[in-house]
Design an enzyme around this catalytic site. Structure first.
Site, PDB file in Angstrom:
ATOM      1  N   GLY A 221       1.106  -1.321  -0.015  1.00 56.41           N
ATOM      2  CA  GLY A 221      -0.235   0.198  -0.058  1.00 56.41           C
ATOM      3  C   GLY A 221       0.723   1.552   0.327  1.00 56.41           C
ATOM      4  O   GLY A 221       1.807   1.535  -0.788  1.00 56.41           O
ATOM      5  N   SER A 222       0.322   2.291   0.665  1.00 53.14           N
ATOM      6  CA  SER A 222       0.977   3.216   0.619  1.00 53.14           C
ATOM      7  C   SER A 222       1.941   3.488   1.046  1.00 53.14           C
ATOM      8  O   SER A 222       2.968   5.191   1.037  1.00 53.14           O
ATOM      9  CB  SER A 222       0.116   5.030   1.240  1.00 53.14           C
ATOM     10  N   VAL A 223       3.311   2.293   2.102  1.00 55.97           N
ATOM     11  CA  VAL A 223       4.054   2.813   2.062  1.00 55.97           C
ATOM     12  C   VAL A 223       5.269   2.650   1.393  1.00 55.97           C
ATOM     13  O   VAL A 223       6.296   3.336   1.000  1.00 55.97           O
ATOM     14  CB  VAL A 223       4.330   1.787   3.624  1.00 55.97           C
TER      15      VAL A 223
END
Length: 486
Positions: A221-223
Protein backbone atom coordinates in the site's frame (compact mmCIF):
# COMPACT_ATOMS: atom_id res chain seq x y z
CA UNK A 1 47.68 -66.70 -17.73
CA UNK A 2 49.94 -63.76 -16.87
CA UNK A 3 47.87 -61.57 -19.18
CA UNK A 4 44.64 -62.57 -17.39
CA UNK A 5 46.22 -61.76 -14.02
CA UNK A 6 47.43 -58.45 -15.37
CA UNK A 7 43.93 -57.55 -16.60
CA UNK A 8 42.40 -58.55 -13.26
CA UNK A 9 44.98 -56.46 -11.42
CA UNK A 10 44.25 -53.41 -13.61
CA UNK A 11 40.51 -53.84 -13.08
CA UNK A 12 41.00 -54.11 -9.31
CA UNK A 13 43.15 -50.96 -9.23
CA UNK A 14 40.61 -49.07 -11.35
CA UNK A 15 37.75 -50.10 -9.07
CA UNK A 16 39.78 -49.11 -6.01
CA UNK A 17 40.55 -45.72 -7.55
CA UNK A 18 36.90 -45.23 -8.42
CA UNK A 19 35.73 -46.11 -4.92
CA UNK A 20 38.46 -43.99 -3.32
CA UNK A 21 37.54 -41.03 -5.53
CA UNK A 22 33.84 -41.37 -4.78
CA UNK A 23 34.43 -41.57 -1.02
CA UNK A 24 36.83 -38.63 -1.16
CA UNK A 25 34.25 -36.55 -3.00
CA UNK A 26 31.48 -37.40 -0.55
CA UNK A 27 33.62 -36.84 2.55
CA UNK A 28 35.55 -33.77 1.39
CA UNK A 29 34.13 -31.97 -1.65
CA UNK A 30 30.44 -32.77 -1.19
CA UNK A 31 30.33 -32.97 2.61
CA UNK A 32 29.02 -29.46 3.23
CA UNK A 33 26.37 -29.75 0.52
CA UNK A 34 25.14 -33.09 1.87
CA UNK A 35 25.11 -31.78 5.42
CA UNK A 36 23.05 -28.76 4.39
CA UNK A 37 20.54 -30.81 2.42
CA UNK A 38 17.20 -30.59 4.27
CA UNK A 39 16.46 -34.23 3.33
CA UNK A 40 19.56 -35.41 5.19
CA UNK A 41 18.38 -36.32 8.70
CA UNK A 42 21.59 -38.12 9.71
CA UNK A 43 23.10 -35.13 11.52
CA UNK A 44 19.84 -34.52 13.38
CA UNK A 45 19.54 -38.16 14.46
CA UNK A 46 23.19 -38.12 15.56
CA UNK A 47 22.78 -34.94 17.64
CA UNK A 48 19.15 -35.14 18.74
CA UNK A 49 19.97 -36.35 22.26
CA UNK A 50 23.21 -34.36 22.65
CA UNK A 51 23.93 -31.30 24.80
CA UNK A 52 23.10 -28.74 22.14
CA UNK A 53 24.04 -25.09 22.75
CA UNK A 54 21.44 -22.57 23.85
CA UNK A 55 19.86 -19.71 21.91
CA UNK A 56 19.90 -16.76 24.30
CA UNK A 57 18.00 -13.47 24.54
CA UNK A 58 18.95 -10.95 27.21
CA UNK A 59 20.95 -13.56 29.15
CA UNK A 60 18.05 -16.06 29.24
CA UNK A 61 17.79 -19.19 27.05
CA UNK A 62 14.87 -19.25 24.64
CA UNK A 63 15.99 -22.65 23.30
CA UNK A 64 18.10 -25.07 25.31
CA UNK A 65 18.87 -28.75 25.91
CA UNK A 66 17.99 -30.10 29.36
CA UNK A 67 18.94 -33.43 30.93
CA UNK A 68 16.24 -36.09 30.78
CA UNK A 69 17.69 -38.61 33.24
CA UNK A 70 17.39 -41.27 30.55
CA UNK A 71 20.34 -43.26 29.25
CA UNK A 72 18.80 -43.72 25.81
CA UNK A 73 18.33 -39.98 25.17
CA UNK A 74 20.22 -37.87 27.68
CA UNK A 75 19.07 -34.42 26.53
CA UNK A 76 15.76 -32.96 25.36
CA UNK A 77 15.44 -29.72 23.37
CA UNK A 78 13.06 -27.29 25.10
CA UNK A 79 11.71 -23.80 24.44
CA UNK A 80 10.91 -21.86 27.66
CA UNK A 81 8.99 -19.04 25.90
CA UNK A 82 7.77 -20.95 22.85
CA UNK A 83 5.22 -18.78 21.07
CA UNK A 84 7.16 -15.58 21.70
CA UNK A 85 10.30 -16.75 19.89
CA UNK A 86 9.14 -19.59 17.60
CA UNK A 87 9.39 -17.35 14.54
CA UNK A 88 13.14 -17.02 15.12
CA UNK A 89 14.26 -20.19 16.89
CA UNK A 90 12.24 -22.54 14.71
CA UNK A 91 12.26 -26.11 16.02
CA UNK A 92 14.67 -29.06 16.31
CA UNK A 93 12.83 -32.28 15.61
CA UNK A 94 13.98 -35.86 15.32
CA UNK A 95 11.55 -36.61 12.50
CA UNK A 96 10.84 -33.22 10.90
CA UNK A 97 14.33 -31.76 10.86
CA UNK A 98 15.19 -28.25 11.94
CA UNK A 99 14.01 -24.77 10.94
CA UNK A 100 14.92 -21.18 11.78
CA UNK A 101 18.05 -20.57 13.83
CA UNK A 102 18.04 -24.19 14.95
CA UNK A 103 18.89 -25.09 11.38
CA UNK A 104 20.93 -22.08 10.27
CA UNK A 105 23.17 -22.15 13.35
CA UNK A 106 23.16 -25.94 13.63
CA UNK A 107 26.93 -26.44 13.36
CA UNK A 108 27.57 -23.88 16.09
CA UNK A 109 24.85 -25.26 18.37
CA UNK A 110 26.10 -28.84 18.00
CA UNK A 111 29.77 -27.87 18.40
CA UNK A 112 30.71 -28.99 14.87
CA UNK A 113 31.68 -25.53 13.65
CA UNK A 114 35.30 -24.89 12.62
CA UNK A 115 35.32 -22.11 15.21
CA UNK A 116 35.01 -24.80 17.92
CA UNK A 117 37.70 -27.20 16.66
CA UNK A 118 40.05 -26.63 19.60
CA UNK A 119 37.16 -26.97 22.05
CA UNK A 120 36.24 -30.33 20.52
CA UNK A 121 39.81 -31.55 20.76
CA UNK A 122 40.04 -30.42 24.39
CA UNK A 123 36.80 -32.14 25.36
CA UNK A 124 37.81 -35.39 23.65
CA UNK A 125 41.24 -35.26 25.34
CA UNK A 126 39.50 -35.01 28.72
CA UNK A 127 37.14 -37.83 27.81
CA UNK A 128 34.08 -35.56 27.78
CA UNK A 129 31.33 -35.43 25.21
CA UNK A 130 31.75 -32.28 23.06
CA UNK A 131 29.23 -29.51 23.81
CA UNK A 132 27.67 -26.97 21.52
CA UNK A 133 28.22 -23.23 21.60
CA UNK A 134 25.51 -20.74 22.54
CA UNK A 135 24.04 -18.15 20.18
CA UNK A 136 23.11 -14.79 21.72
CA UNK A 137 20.60 -12.75 19.74
CA UNK A 138 20.32 -8.99 19.22
CA UNK A 139 16.70 -9.14 20.44
CA UNK A 140 15.64 -6.96 23.39
CA UNK A 141 13.40 -9.22 25.52
CA UNK A 142 11.19 -6.38 26.79
CA UNK A 143 10.63 -5.02 23.28
CA UNK A 144 9.95 -8.51 21.95
CA UNK A 145 7.31 -9.10 24.62
CA UNK A 146 5.73 -5.70 23.97
CA UNK A 147 5.65 -6.21 20.20
CA UNK A 148 4.09 -9.66 20.56
CA UNK A 149 1.44 -8.36 22.97
CA UNK A 150 0.46 -5.57 20.56
CA UNK A 151 -0.77 -8.13 18.02
CA UNK A 152 -4.17 -9.36 19.24
CA UNK A 153 -4.70 -13.11 19.48
CA UNK A 154 -6.44 -14.30 16.36
CA UNK A 155 -5.04 -11.44 14.28
CA UNK A 156 -2.48 -12.11 11.55
CA UNK A 157 0.22 -9.51 11.92
CA UNK A 158 3.92 -8.76 12.18
CA UNK A 159 6.05 -6.19 13.95
CA UNK A 160 9.73 -5.51 13.23
CA UNK A 161 11.88 -3.21 15.38
CA UNK A 162 15.48 -2.47 14.40
CA UNK A 163 18.37 -0.13 15.02
CA UNK A 164 18.69 1.67 11.67
CA UNK A 165 22.34 2.57 12.27
CA UNK A 166 23.52 -1.01 12.83
CA UNK A 167 20.86 -3.25 11.29
CA UNK A 168 20.42 -5.07 14.61
CA UNK A 169 16.93 -6.55 14.99
CA UNK A 170 15.58 -5.56 18.42
CA UNK A 171 12.20 -7.29 18.11
CA UNK A 172 10.55 -9.43 15.47
CA UNK A 173 7.14 -10.77 16.43
CA UNK A 174 4.26 -12.31 14.54
CA UNK A 175 0.97 -14.08 15.09
CA UNK A 176 -0.28 -16.71 14.82
CA UNK A 177 2.58 -18.51 16.48
CA UNK A 178 3.08 -22.05 17.74
CA UNK A 179 4.80 -24.12 20.44
CA UNK A 180 8.06 -25.70 19.16
CA UNK A 181 8.10 -27.97 22.22
CA UNK A 182 5.31 -29.94 20.56
CA UNK A 183 7.54 -30.60 17.54
CA UNK A 184 10.56 -31.55 19.65
CA UNK A 185 8.82 -34.37 21.53
CA UNK A 186 10.30 -37.88 21.41
CA UNK A 187 6.96 -39.55 20.68
CA UNK A 188 6.70 -39.71 16.85
CA UNK A 189 2.92 -40.11 16.85
CA UNK A 190 2.38 -37.10 19.12
CA UNK A 191 4.85 -35.09 17.07
CA UNK A 192 3.03 -35.88 13.82
CA UNK A 193 -0.36 -35.08 15.34
CA UNK A 194 0.90 -31.74 16.64
CA UNK A 195 2.40 -30.79 13.27
CA UNK A 196 -0.89 -31.58 11.54
CA UNK A 197 -2.79 -29.39 14.00
CA UNK A 198 -0.37 -26.49 13.42
CA UNK A 199 -0.74 -26.79 9.66
CA UNK A 200 -4.50 -26.19 9.98
CA UNK A 201 -3.88 -22.64 11.24
CA UNK A 202 -3.61 -20.12 8.34
CA UNK A 203 -0.42 -18.08 8.46
CA UNK A 204 1.33 -20.10 11.15
CA UNK A 205 5.09 -19.57 11.00
CA UNK A 206 6.35 -23.18 10.85
CA UNK A 207 8.84 -22.26 8.14
CA UNK A 208 10.39 -18.81 8.38
CA UNK A 209 10.73 -18.26 4.64
CA UNK A 210 7.02 -18.60 3.89
CA UNK A 211 5.31 -16.59 6.63
CA UNK A 212 5.92 -14.06 9.37
CA UNK A 213 8.01 -10.85 9.25
CA UNK A 214 10.67 -12.33 6.96
CA UNK A 215 8.48 -14.40 4.66
CA UNK A 216 4.96 -12.99 4.37
CA UNK A 217 4.78 -11.17 1.04
CA UNK A 218 2.08 -8.51 1.40
CA UNK A 219 0.78 -5.65 -0.68
CA UNK A 220 2.48 -2.66 1.00
CA UNK A 221 0.00 0.00 0.00
CA UNK A 222 0.96 3.61 0.60
CA UNK A 223 4.22 2.96 2.45
CA UNK A 224 5.51 2.23 -1.07
CA UNK A 225 5.07 5.91 -1.90
CA UNK A 226 8.43 6.45 -0.20
CA UNK A 227 9.98 4.61 -3.16
CA UNK A 228 8.19 6.95 -5.60
CA UNK A 229 9.35 9.99 -3.66
CA UNK A 230 12.99 8.90 -3.69
CA UNK A 231 12.79 8.11 -7.41
CA UNK A 232 11.23 11.50 -8.15
CA UNK A 233 13.92 13.43 -6.29
CA UNK A 234 16.72 11.31 -7.78
CA UNK A 235 15.43 12.00 -11.31
CA UNK A 236 16.17 15.72 -11.06
CA UNK A 237 12.71 16.49 -12.43
CA UNK A 238 11.26 17.10 -8.97
CA UNK A 239 12.36 18.95 -5.85
CA UNK A 240 11.03 20.16 -2.51
CA UNK A 241 9.09 22.94 -4.23
CA UNK A 242 7.42 20.80 -6.87
CA UNK A 243 3.67 21.10 -7.30
CA UNK A 244 2.04 17.73 -8.00
CA UNK A 245 -1.29 17.12 -9.77
CA UNK A 246 -3.86 15.89 -7.25
CA UNK A 247 -7.15 15.15 -9.03
CA UNK A 248 -9.81 13.31 -7.06
CA UNK A 249 -9.63 10.55 -9.68
CA UNK A 250 -7.08 9.72 -12.37
CA UNK A 251 -8.63 8.64 -15.72
CA UNK A 252 -6.96 6.40 -18.30
CA UNK A 253 -7.45 6.35 -22.05
CA UNK A 254 -9.75 3.69 -23.43
CA UNK A 255 -11.05 2.25 -20.15
CA UNK A 256 -13.66 3.24 -17.60
CA UNK A 257 -11.42 2.55 -14.56
CA UNK A 258 -10.33 5.61 -12.56
CA UNK A 259 -7.69 5.57 -9.84
CA UNK A 260 -9.26 7.30 -6.81
CA UNK A 261 -7.57 9.39 -4.18
CA UNK A 262 -7.52 8.24 -0.58
CA UNK A 263 -10.93 9.00 0.88
CA UNK A 264 -9.92 8.97 4.55
CA UNK A 265 -7.84 12.15 4.60
CA UNK A 266 -7.97 15.64 3.14
CA UNK A 267 -6.79 14.80 -0.38
CA UNK A 268 -10.09 15.98 -1.85
CA UNK A 269 -9.59 19.52 -0.56
CA UNK A 270 -7.19 20.59 -3.35
CA UNK A 271 -6.44 19.84 -7.00
CA UNK A 272 -2.67 20.20 -6.61
CA UNK A 273 -0.39 19.20 -3.77
CA UNK A 274 3.11 19.63 -2.45
CA UNK A 275 5.15 16.53 -1.58
CA UNK A 276 4.60 17.32 2.10
CA UNK A 277 0.82 17.44 1.72
CA UNK A 278 0.70 14.34 -0.51
CA UNK A 279 2.63 12.29 2.06
CA UNK A 280 0.79 13.80 5.04
CA UNK A 281 -2.58 12.81 3.61
CA UNK A 282 -1.35 9.77 1.64
CA UNK A 283 -2.88 10.96 -1.62
CA UNK A 284 -2.78 8.42 -4.45
CA UNK A 285 -2.96 10.42 -7.65
CA UNK A 286 0.20 12.56 -7.14
CA UNK A 287 2.38 9.45 -6.81
CA UNK A 288 0.64 7.68 -9.67
CA UNK A 289 1.34 10.73 -11.84
CA UNK A 290 5.03 10.63 -10.82
CA UNK A 291 5.28 6.99 -11.90
CA UNK A 292 3.58 7.69 -15.24
CA UNK A 293 5.92 10.64 -15.80
CA UNK A 294 9.17 8.84 -14.86
CA UNK A 295 8.23 5.47 -16.31
CA UNK A 296 8.36 1.94 -14.94
CA UNK A 297 12.17 1.59 -15.04
CA UNK A 298 12.82 4.58 -12.78
CA UNK A 299 10.49 3.24 -10.07
CA UNK A 300 11.87 -0.28 -10.46
CA UNK A 301 15.46 0.96 -10.18
CA UNK A 302 14.74 2.85 -6.97
CA UNK A 303 12.90 -0.14 -5.52
CA UNK A 304 15.94 -2.28 -6.26
CA UNK A 305 18.18 0.24 -4.49
CA UNK A 306 15.96 -0.08 -1.44
CA UNK A 307 16.45 -3.85 -1.63
CA UNK A 308 13.10 -5.01 -3.01
CA UNK A 309 13.65 -8.43 -4.55
CA UNK A 310 17.30 -8.36 -3.50
CA UNK A 311 19.59 -10.27 -1.14
CA UNK A 312 19.30 -9.26 2.53
CA UNK A 313 22.86 -10.29 3.40
CA UNK A 314 24.24 -13.16 5.47
CA UNK A 315 23.68 -11.90 9.02
CA UNK A 316 19.95 -12.61 9.24
CA UNK A 317 20.53 -16.39 9.45
CA UNK A 318 16.90 -17.40 8.90
CA UNK A 319 15.00 -17.92 5.67
CA UNK A 320 13.38 -14.96 3.96
CA UNK A 321 11.34 -14.13 0.88
CA UNK A 322 12.79 -11.66 -1.60
CA UNK A 323 9.67 -11.01 -3.63
CA UNK A 324 9.94 -10.07 -7.29
CA UNK A 325 10.87 -6.40 -7.06
CA UNK A 326 8.73 -4.10 -9.20
CA UNK A 327 6.39 -5.76 -11.76
CA UNK A 328 7.36 -5.94 -15.44
CA UNK A 329 5.36 -5.05 -18.56
CA UNK A 330 2.88 -2.67 -16.97
CA UNK A 331 0.27 -0.69 -18.83
CA UNK A 332 -0.61 2.79 -17.60
CA UNK A 333 -3.27 1.71 -15.07
CA UNK A 334 -1.04 -1.11 -13.84
CA UNK A 335 1.93 1.25 -13.39
CA UNK A 336 -0.26 3.74 -11.51
CA UNK A 337 -1.63 1.03 -9.20
CA UNK A 338 1.82 -0.50 -8.62
CA UNK A 339 3.29 2.87 -7.71
CA UNK A 340 0.92 3.11 -4.75
CA UNK A 341 1.79 -0.39 -3.53
CA UNK A 342 -1.15 -2.25 -5.05
CA UNK A 343 -1.64 -4.64 -8.00
CA UNK A 344 1.27 -7.17 -7.94
CA UNK A 345 3.70 -5.30 -5.68
CA UNK A 346 4.63 -7.40 -2.64
CA UNK A 347 7.07 -6.94 0.23
CA UNK A 348 7.77 -8.48 3.62
CA UNK A 349 7.50 -6.42 6.82
CA UNK A 350 11.28 -6.76 7.23
CA UNK A 351 11.84 -5.36 3.73
CA UNK A 352 9.66 -2.32 4.45
CA UNK A 353 11.60 -1.82 7.69
CA UNK A 354 14.90 -1.94 5.79
CA UNK A 355 13.67 0.69 3.32
CA UNK A 356 12.64 2.90 6.23
CA UNK A 357 15.92 2.32 8.04
CA UNK A 358 17.88 3.32 4.94
CA UNK A 359 16.05 6.66 4.91
CA UNK A 360 16.77 7.05 8.63
CA UNK A 361 20.45 6.22 8.09
CA UNK A 362 21.25 8.92 5.50
CA UNK A 363 20.44 6.61 2.61
CA UNK A 364 22.65 3.68 3.70
CA UNK A 365 21.00 0.29 4.24
CA UNK A 366 22.64 -1.97 6.81
CA UNK A 367 22.64 -5.77 6.82
CA UNK A 368 19.82 -6.96 9.08
CA UNK A 369 21.34 -8.99 11.90
CA UNK A 370 19.97 -11.36 14.55
CA UNK A 371 23.31 -12.56 15.95
CA UNK A 372 24.98 -10.60 18.74
CA UNK A 373 27.66 -13.07 19.89
CA UNK A 374 28.63 -16.72 19.65
CA UNK A 375 30.08 -18.19 22.85
CA UNK A 376 31.95 -21.43 23.41
CA UNK A 377 30.85 -23.78 26.24
CA UNK A 378 33.25 -21.97 28.60
CA UNK A 379 31.50 -18.65 27.66
CA UNK A 380 34.45 -17.38 25.63
CA UNK A 381 33.34 -15.14 22.74
CA UNK A 382 34.23 -16.90 19.50
CA UNK A 383 32.46 -14.48 17.18
CA UNK A 384 30.87 -11.06 17.47
CA UNK A 385 29.52 -9.88 14.10
CA UNK A 386 30.01 -6.18 13.45
CA UNK A 387 27.55 -3.89 11.63
CA UNK A 388 28.02 -3.95 7.86
CA UNK A 389 26.68 -1.78 5.07
CA UNK A 390 24.56 -3.72 2.60
CA UNK A 391 23.87 -1.10 -0.06
CA UNK A 392 23.42 2.62 -0.70
CA UNK A 393 19.74 3.27 -1.35
CA UNK A 394 19.76 7.01 -1.92
CA UNK A 395 21.77 10.15 -1.16
CA UNK A 396 21.92 11.79 2.29
CA UNK A 397 20.23 14.86 0.85
CA UNK A 398 17.27 12.90 -0.51
CA UNK A 399 17.01 10.81 2.66
CA UNK A 400 16.95 13.94 4.82
CA UNK A 401 14.29 15.57 2.64
CA UNK A 402 12.07 12.49 2.83
CA UNK A 403 12.62 12.43 6.60
CA UNK A 404 11.31 16.01 6.87
CA UNK A 405 8.16 15.04 4.97
CA UNK A 406 7.70 11.90 7.09
CA UNK A 407 7.95 14.08 10.20
CA UNK A 408 5.15 16.27 8.85
CA UNK A 409 3.09 13.14 8.14
CA UNK A 410 3.17 12.46 11.89
CA UNK A 411 2.94 16.01 13.18
CA UNK A 412 0.28 17.23 10.72
CA UNK A 413 -0.98 14.21 8.76
CA UNK A 414 -2.83 10.92 9.10
CA UNK A 415 0.08 9.25 10.94
CA UNK A 416 -0.40 11.64 13.88
CA UNK A 417 -1.29 8.88 16.37
CA UNK A 418 2.33 7.70 16.20
CA UNK A 419 3.53 11.00 17.66
CA UNK A 420 5.53 11.05 20.90
CA UNK A 421 5.44 14.30 22.96
CA UNK A 422 8.76 16.11 22.83
CA UNK A 423 10.19 13.85 20.09
CA UNK A 424 10.20 14.27 16.33
CA UNK A 425 8.83 11.04 14.87
CA UNK A 426 9.08 10.29 11.15
CA UNK A 427 6.39 7.98 9.81
CA UNK A 428 4.23 6.80 6.96
CA UNK A 429 0.99 4.84 7.01
CA UNK A 430 -0.25 2.45 4.34
CA UNK A 431 -3.53 0.80 3.45
CA UNK A 432 -3.54 -1.90 0.78
CA UNK A 433 -7.04 -2.86 -0.34
CA UNK A 434 -7.65 -6.61 -0.59
CA UNK A 435 -10.91 -6.35 -2.54
CA UNK A 436 -13.20 -7.89 0.06
CA UNK A 437 -13.76 -4.91 2.33
CA UNK A 438 -10.54 -5.58 4.24
CA UNK A 439 -7.02 -4.23 3.97
CA UNK A 440 -3.42 -4.75 4.91
CA UNK A 441 -2.77 -1.90 7.31
CA UNK A 442 0.78 -0.58 7.71
CA UNK A 443 2.89 1.84 9.69
CA UNK A 444 6.59 2.36 9.20
CA UNK A 445 8.79 5.03 10.73
CA UNK A 446 11.67 5.95 13.01
CA UNK A 447 12.62 8.21 15.91
CA UNK A 448 14.07 10.59 16.88
CA UNK A 449 14.04 11.98 13.35
CA UNK A 450 17.26 13.98 13.82
CA UNK A 451 19.19 11.10 15.44
CA UNK A 452 17.35 7.83 14.76
CA UNK A 453 17.66 5.16 17.44
CA UNK A 454 14.84 2.84 16.40
CA UNK A 455 12.91 1.92 13.26
CA UNK A 456 9.46 0.35 13.61
CA UNK A 457 7.34 -1.41 11.01
CA UNK A 458 3.88 -2.84 11.72
CA UNK A 459 1.72 -4.83 9.31
CA UNK A 460 -1.77 -6.07 10.18
CA UNK A 461 -3.44 -8.35 7.64
CA UNK A 462 -7.07 -8.48 6.59
CA UNK A 463 -8.45 -5.71 8.81
CA UNK A 464 -11.03 -3.00 8.26
CA UNK A 465 -10.00 0.66 8.17
CA UNK A 466 -10.90 1.37 11.81
CA UNK A 467 -9.16 -1.71 13.22
CA UNK A 468 -6.08 -1.08 11.09
CA UNK A 469 -5.83 2.51 12.33
CA UNK A 470 -6.04 1.29 15.94
CA UNK A 471 -3.37 -1.42 15.56
CA UNK A 472 -0.68 0.45 13.63
CA UNK A 473 0.20 4.08 14.46
CA UNK A 474 -0.86 3.96 18.15
CA UNK A 475 1.12 0.75 18.65
CA UNK A 476 4.15 2.28 16.95
CA UNK A 477 3.94 5.11 19.48
CA UNK A 478 4.09 2.57 22.34
CA UNK A 479 7.20 0.99 20.87
CA UNK A 480 8.89 4.35 20.28
CA UNK A 481 8.19 5.33 23.89
CA UNK A 482 9.48 2.01 25.21
CA UNK A 483 12.79 2.46 23.39
CA UNK A 484 13.28 6.18 23.97
CA UNK A 485 12.34 6.05 27.66
CA UNK A 486 15.02 3.49 28.51
Amino acid sequence: MNQAIRHSWIAAVAMFALLFGALSFVQVVGADELKANPLNQRAILQNYCSDRGAIIVGGTPVAESVETGSETCKFQRTYPQPELYAGMTGYFSQNYGATGLERAMGEVLTGDSDQLFLDRVGQLFLGNQPKGASVELTIDPQLQQLAYSLIPDGQRGSIVVTNPKTGAILAMASKPSYDPNKVAVQDPEAESANINEFLKVPGINLNQNVSGPTGELLAPGSVYKLVDTAAALASGKYNADSVLPNPAEMPFDGISYRLPNYAGGNCYTRDTASFAFALQQSCNTPFASIALDLGRDAIASQAQKFGFGEDLGDQLKIGYARGDGFPNELDAPGLAQSAIGQKDVRATPLQINMMTSAIANDGVQMRPSLIKTLRSPDLRVIDEPQPEQLRTSTTPEIANQITDWMVSAVSEGIANRAGVPGVQVAGKTGTAELGNGTNNSWFTGFAPANNPQVSVTIAMEGVDITTGAQLTSPNAKKIFEAVLNK
